[in-house]
Scaffold this motif. Sequence first.
Motif, PDB file in Angstrom:
ATOM      1  N   ILE A  69       0.882  -1.156   0.000  1.00 38.39           N
ATOM      2  CA  ILE A  69       0.000   0.000   0.000  1.00 38.39           C
ATOM      3  C   ILE A  69       0.923   1.211   0.000  1.00 38.39           C
ATOM      4  CG2 ILE A  69      -0.254  -0.383   2.509  1.00 38.39           C
ATOM      5  CD1 ILE A  69      -3.050   1.222   0.887  1.00 38.39           C
ATOM      6  N   CYS A  70       0.518   2.216  -0.758  1.00 41.06           N
ATOM      7  CA  CYS A  70       1.414   3.342  -0.967  1.00 41.06           C
ATOM      8  C   CYS A  70       0.541   4.578  -1.040  1.00 41.06           C
ATOM      9  CB  CYS A  70       2.137   3.077  -2.279  1.00 41.06           C
ATOM     10  SG  CYS A  70       3.438   4.211  -2.613  1.00 41.06           S
ATOM     11  N   GLY A  71       0.453   5.311   0.057  1.00 43.07           N
ATOM     12  CA  GLY A  71      -0.497   6.426   0.086  1.00 43.07           C
ATOM     13  C   GLY A  71      -1.897   5.864  -0.098  1.00 43.07           C
ATOM     14  N   THR A  72      -2.595   6.333  -1.117  1.00 37.79           N
ATOM     15  CA  THR A  72      -3.950   5.806  -1.336  1.00 37.79           C
ATOM     16  C   THR A  72      -3.988   4.774  -2.451  1.00 37.79           C
ATOM     17  OG1 THR A  72      -4.377   7.633  -2.836  1.00 37.79           O
ATOM     18  CG2 THR A  72      -5.096   7.916  -0.563  1.00 37.79           C
ATOM     19  N   ILE A  73      -2.832   4.402  -2.984  1.00 37.87           N
ATOM     20  CA  ILE A  73      -2.859   3.390  -4.035  1.00 37.87           C
ATOM     21  C   ILE A  73      -2.239   2.095  -3.516  1.00 37.87           C
ATOM     22  CG2 ILE A  73      -2.839   5.130  -5.856  1.00 37.87           C
ATOM     23  CD1 ILE A  73       0.044   4.610  -6.272  1.00 37.87           C
ATOM     24  N   TYR A  74      -2.387   1.030  -4.298  1.00 35.59           N
ATOM     25  CA  TYR A  74      -1.895  -0.250  -3.799  1.00 35.59           C
ATOM     26  C   TYR A  74      -1.453  -1.121  -4.963  1.00 35.59           C
ATOM     27  CZ  TYR A  74      -6.441  -1.977  -5.330  1.00 35.59           C
ATOM     28  OH  TYR A  74      -7.533  -2.287  -6.087  1.00 35.59           O
ATOM     29  N   SER A 123      -8.482   6.646   0.982  1.00 28.06           N
ATOM     30  CA  SER A 123      -9.037   7.620   0.047  1.00 28.06           C
ATOM     31  C   SER A 123     -10.180   8.357   0.722  1.00 28.06           C
ATOM     32  CB  SER A 123      -9.556   6.936  -1.212  1.00 28.06           C
ATOM     33  OG  SER A 123      -8.530   6.195  -1.795  1.00 28.06           O
ATOM     34  N   ASP A 124     -11.014   7.612   1.446  1.00 23.55           N
ATOM     35  CA  ASP A 124     -12.123   8.248   2.167  1.00 23.55           C
ATOM     36  C   ASP A 124     -11.585   9.243   3.177  1.00 23.55           C
ATOM     37  OD1 ASP A 124     -13.778   6.666   0.780  1.00 23.55           O
ATOM     38  OD2 ASP A 124     -14.223   5.275   2.429  1.00 23.55           O
ATOM     39  N   GLU A 145      -9.277  16.525   4.085  1.00 22.16           N
ATOM     40  CA  GLU A 145      -9.203  17.713   3.252  1.00 22.16           C
ATOM     41  C   GLU A 145     -10.373  18.651   3.511  1.00 22.16           C
ATOM     42  OE1 GLU A 145      -8.291  16.299  -0.677  1.00 22.16           O
ATOM     43  OE2 GLU A 145      -6.197  16.159  -0.039  1.00 22.16           O
ATOM     44  N   LEU A 146     -11.504  18.068   3.891  1.00 25.13           N
ATOM     45  CA  LEU A 146     -12.677  18.892   4.172  1.00 25.13           C
ATOM     46  C   LEU A 146     -12.519  19.678   5.459  1.00 25.13           C
ATOM     47  CD1 LEU A 146     -15.679  16.659   3.098  1.00 25.13           C
ATOM     48  CD2 LEU A 146     -14.838  18.749   2.036  1.00 25.13           C
TER      49      LEU A 146
END
Length: 477
Positions: free
Chosen positions: A285-290, A345-346, A352-353
């Motif tokens: 897993i790498c940040g939000t990607i995998y 990602s969620d 961010e919000l």
Amino acid sequence: GRITVGELADKMGVSASDVISKLIGLGVMATINQAVDTDIAKMLAEEQGFEVEVKVDTLEEKLVETEEDKEEDLRPRPPVVTILGHVDHGKTSLLDAIREANVTSQEAGGITQHIGAYQAEYNDKKIVFLDTPGHEAFTAMRARGAQVTDIAIVVVAADDGVMPQTVEAINHVKAADVPIIIAVNKIDKPNANPDRVKQQLAEYELIPEDWGGDTVFVDVSALKHTGLDTLMEMILLVSEMAELKANPDKPALGTVVEAKLDKGRGPVATVLIQDGTIEVGDSIICGTIYGKVRAMVDDRGNRIEKAGPATPVEILGLNDVAEAGDMLQVVTDDKMARQISEKRSDKRREVELKKSAKVSLDDLFSQIQEGERKDLNIIAKADVQGSVEALRESLLKLSNDEVRVQVIHGGVGAVTESDVMLASASDAIIIGFNVRPEPSARKMAEREDVELRLYRVIYEALEDVKAAMTGMLAPEF
Ligand code: GDP
């Protein structure tokens, strides 16, 4: 910090083995002393009917942290070095010179690959160099929560002396609390004046050892390859004092230093492995990607099967292009990698919000009262050096028993993206006096949620900071 399996079980009044079996049900292998990902802990506790309040520290929170390393499992690891300094003072030349002199390519006519970092060797010891010189990259990574550099080499050209970006580089490194080595470059030039460089740097509390200080200075010429051996020796010396260690016998943790989409190979990420060992076939897993490690290539272009601590490797097999500064982690299986990626990602959207953890004068007082803030870091930019100094001195005097006011960087000229990055990485506000931000810097400040305040009268800037520290700041309309 994160909660361990044992602590979570205690808090919920159930046995640790209950928690462990629930975790296994979720695809997470954990022992009693292992820390559990906050999201997963929250999920488990909520299932049991508990209300959970989560404090989000960083975006790049590790999911399942491996067990505390035992002292006997730790092995010395090579240092990771970044080169910084003013433009044209020889950062790139120095990186190239070291590469030529200290990277042995096994293959005949072997050409070293540019992958974003390389491993050099000196006296049978390894040293890793990050290949993107400059404090922008250095601080951008830090703003994303990644600290990969162990030692910073600040290059100063002996003919030119200390220049504005030299000072900037020094302040960025100091803010990161990384040891500095000064490489006085271009000593081959007839007008080289290394002593003047030493004098100039003494102003920034960088005093050479032969003048009774503790900063390492090395005279070099990247052009003529002089002084490189001494530089390597000094790096190893500073590295030894730092006692850098890692545990090669566990799943890998690393940070992305460069990433791209390659036409033939798909998404490629250069990752600096910082701890543990990564192998082909690992789920990552790498940040939000995998993805799953399909292949790895080292800095000499060789295919490799595994990579341990302080090794830069290109990794193939991620489902998308990673971002520099993203953390890479090996997880138990593909399913877990996918789940974590979705959760992150969620979470990233969520964070961010409601980005609010950053410092601003508006809520400074409440943060002080709640004991959350002991330092107020400020970057001061002004139109002339005299004003920078005046601002710095008066700001420092505002420190009181509760808060220490620090000017982590001061300089002449417009507020730049690099200032904003430093503010973001060091949780600072920016005060501009008789200067404007560059348009790109203003945008970045909004994006990074960095407070940028502009003044025409120094007194007003001081009044505002003082008022904010005592909770008397009038709201802005
Ligand atoms: P950077 O902008 O800091 O990466 O600087 P570069 O490595 O691109 O070097 C800028 C210029 O200085 C180039 O023309 C180099 O050839 C020259 N240069 C770099 N190191 C030396 C040196 O040790 N001696 C001399 N005479 N020139 C150098």
